[in-house]
Design an enzyme around this catalytic site. Sequence first.
Site, PDB file in Angstrom:
ATOM      1  N   GLY A  46       0.940  -1.146  -0.226  1.00 53.84           N
ATOM      2  CA  GLY A  46      -0.213  -0.089  -0.007  1.00 53.84           C
ATOM      3  C   GLY A  46       0.736   1.488   0.024  1.00 53.84           C
ATOM      4  N   GLY A  48       3.193   1.789  -1.911  1.00 59.04           N
ATOM      5  CA  GLY A  48       3.494   2.198  -3.545  1.00 59.04           C
ATOM      6  C   GLY A  48       4.458   2.173  -4.002  1.00 59.04           C
ATOM      7  CB  SER A  87      13.099   2.535   5.455  1.00 61.05           C
ATOM      8  OG  SER A  87      12.085   2.338   6.597  1.00 61.05           O
ATOM      9  CB  ALA A 283      15.456   8.140  -4.333  1.00 64.74           C
ATOM     10  CD  GLU A 288      11.613   0.343   9.648  1.00 68.71           C
ATOM     11  OE1 GLU A 288      11.452  -0.092  10.304  1.00 68.71           O
ATOM     12  OE2 GLU A 288      12.317   0.692   8.945  1.00 68.71           O
TER      13      GLU A 288
END
Lengths: 332, 158
Positions: A46, A48, A87, A283, A288
């Site tokens: 969820g 993305g 993450s 990026a 988290e």
Amino acid sequence: MIKRGKGMACMWYPIGFTVAANASAATVKVNTDGTATVLTGTVETGQGALTVLGQIAAQTLGIATDDVHVVSADTDSTPMDTGAIASRTTYVTGNAIVLAAEKAREILFEAAAPLLNVRPEQLEAVDKKIRVLSFPDRFLPIDKVVAHAENTLGKPSIGSASYNPPTVEMDPETGQGKPFNAYVYATQIADVEVDDETGEVEVKKITAVHDCGTPINPMLVEGQIQGGISMGVGFALQEEILFKDGTQINPNLTNYIMPTSLDMPELEVELVDNYDPTGPFGAKGAGEPTAVPTAAAIMNAIYDAVGVRITNLPATAEKVLAAIQEKNKAVA
Amino acid sequence: MKVEITVNGEKKIADVSPETTLLKMLRDEFDLTGAKLGCDVGDCGTCTVVVDGESVNSCLMLAARASGSEVLTIEGLATFQKLHPVQQKFEDLGALQCGYCGPGMIMSAKNLLDKNKSPSVDEIRDALAGNLCRCTGYTKMIEAIQEAAKEINTTNAL
């Protein structure tokens, strides 16, 4: 009386595992209709991730995100991925997809170079074209190049690669080492109102400023941060697993209280303009860290409002009121 | 027992045991699996459907109680051509993440907009208070509902 307070908290957070291997592998193939297929073992929960990974493949191949089909999380057919944890998906899986897509792209550059009378390193992939650098009029449509590579040269455009963040084990004596390859940073500011007669805390606003490197999809990063803040608000004021004789006594949403739409404050989210050269297109990640500074900022705001330090979460009205009464007793 | 209801404009009949909830009947008898089974005790709201113009937790309503009612579920909002404005804005603004709360959240929002054409942020928060979301912090949902209200009002004004 309602007392207002403002509190701030800063954090850093690492991307990926501490020293331990946490690889991602990916396969990217470009099809004869100019679309691409990405195989990845990671999973969409969820946040993305698959949209972002599709964007990363699209950007590397110079095609549209809608033209990338991402196949994910099937151990029968997709390559190994450590998973949607730590993450790490945008950074680690994203880097694997860049490397895999670059291999597929290299096959297209080698196929197109003789047709355009240049060397492969003089080509770029943009706007669904394989194009000569600095000569936007000299190009071939990417689907034609794929078909030429596949059908004439016998070299289908496909690439597989893996990425594992480079780390250095920490020396047990000196504590020196490089446990992670990337870190993210954030500051959150909480505005609260505390009723000093009941101890009730209302969070009015959270302002969150996060460095995630260059966000691949700012809207999704913003959503991640807003969601993380809601978890932080619950952690700060409401959520607690209660045990009695080793058994949880609030194992349902009737008495395990989490934030509703009425509990959530106004949120203002900003992303710091940054670029991490080790990440896919600059990026790093969100995940988290979005929930890390929220509770600390709220506790600092409570202190600012009524002068008490709550060091045991959640800061329920009972706890805050008890701390206020304790403080008043000490003053008297 | 025989229960006869109108679901998304279509008359339907099912033969169910008396303890069957509306949610169970929708999912198991009519294959309308949009409304989700979450907590099953009326806390989470992911089973929200609209019954005779009121949004209800279908896990708490007995199927028999809904007999003769008009029920609207998430399946009744979109056509093959077009999403409902609330659905479209939820998608455009990235208002859902895992999506499990989505069907209930959208039904609550839709029912709000049927009754209140230009709700304030507080009114939207109030309407969503029975629908829990663990992922999003609700912010983008509130924005999406405001955008949907604008679009519905503009379309109606034309």
